[in-house]
Design an enzyme around this catalytic site. Sequence first.
Site, short mmCIF file in Angstrom:
data_model
loop_
_atom_site.label_atom_id
_atom_site.label_comp_id
_atom_site.label_asym_id
_atom_site.label_seq_id
_atom_site.Cartn_x
_atom_site.Cartn_y
_atom_site.Cartn_z
N GLY A 13 0.83 -1.21 0.00
CA GLY A 13 0.00 0.00 0.00
C GLY A 13 0.85 1.25 0.00
O GLY A 13 1.77 1.39 0.81
N CYS A 48 -7.21 13.72 0.62
CA CYS A 48 -8.18 14.74 1.05
C CYS A 48 -8.29 15.87 0.04
O CYS A 48 -9.28 16.61 0.05
CB CYS A 48 -7.78 15.29 2.42
N PRO A 289 3.04 -11.82 14.84
CA PRO A 289 4.05 -10.88 15.35
C PRO A 289 5.00 -10.34 14.28
O PRO A 289 5.70 -9.35 14.52
CB PRO A 289 4.81 -11.69 16.41
N ILE A 291 3.89 -9.27 11.37
CA ILE A 291 3.09 -8.44 10.46
C ILE A 291 2.46 -7.28 11.23
O ILE A 291 1.83 -7.49 12.28
CB ILE A 291 1.99 -9.27 9.76
#
Length: 304
Positions: A13, A48, A289, A291
């Site tokens: 992402g 935004c 743990p 991730i």
Amino acid sequence: MPGPNISDVVIIGGVAAGPKAGATLARRKPEMSITLFQREEYISYGSCGLPYFASGDINSFADLTKTSYGVERTPDFFKQSKGITINTLCEVTSIDRDRKTVTVKNLKDGNIFEHGYRHLVIATGACPKKPPFPVADSPAIAHFTRPGDAITFRKTAQKGAIGSAVIVGGGYIGCEIAEAMGVWGIETTLVECEPQILPATLDAEMAAMVGSELKKNGVIVSTGCMVKEIRLNNGAPEVVFSDRDPLTVDHVFICTGVSPQSSLAESCGLAIGPTGGIVVDERMRTSDPSIYAGGDCVELRHRI
């Protein structure tokens, strides 16, 4: 693609949380190898500001990606200034927690490959909620959550191809899109099923002031208005209501909210909370743990 195909940290992402996590890690742990995969063409943009790019108040989409000192945050920028390898138009399709690998599809050429990680950061954001009514498939009926939505609208509006529009949903995005419509001189109707606009944010008195300002600028505001269906009438979008005549327009934006985009995390067995977000602790660790997760895809304890 970089090799060898393993990194200390892999980030999924590239809008807000992902690049920010990568930049923070690069600053604190410069010896780490960091690789980020982003399925969109664009990275590290100010989402935004999308309504204000759509309205023309922001001249160029590139302005939404610039640092405070005016440099565009491109993959080259992150590589040169942070040492982070960013791969755009690359979609992570699965996570193998046992082998600590992600499977990636290169959307440019269709090539599929694996990349290993020591730690993984999931920052997959949110996706539009499915409306509680049928919606026809048409490019003139769209959500407004991605750069492509704003770019397509602006190009169409600049051509004068939109004379009338309906916005379904009177939250922040719906009201901001209504403002953008007004800039282009588009006859706009904003519909909200609740008794007021901005129902999750403002009390009735403040919402009435916002509604009054919208009306002063030519927006028709219809509250307590339930949509039954959005269909096509001779190719044009037609919004069907429960208590009034249908409205046929040139364009419809569906702004009924977003949900955590957590399907990738769920498919590899990470814990998902009742809101649909990835469960994380106070250090943003998931139920694995190795991730971490952050941004709109996670579920957090309400501070109040």
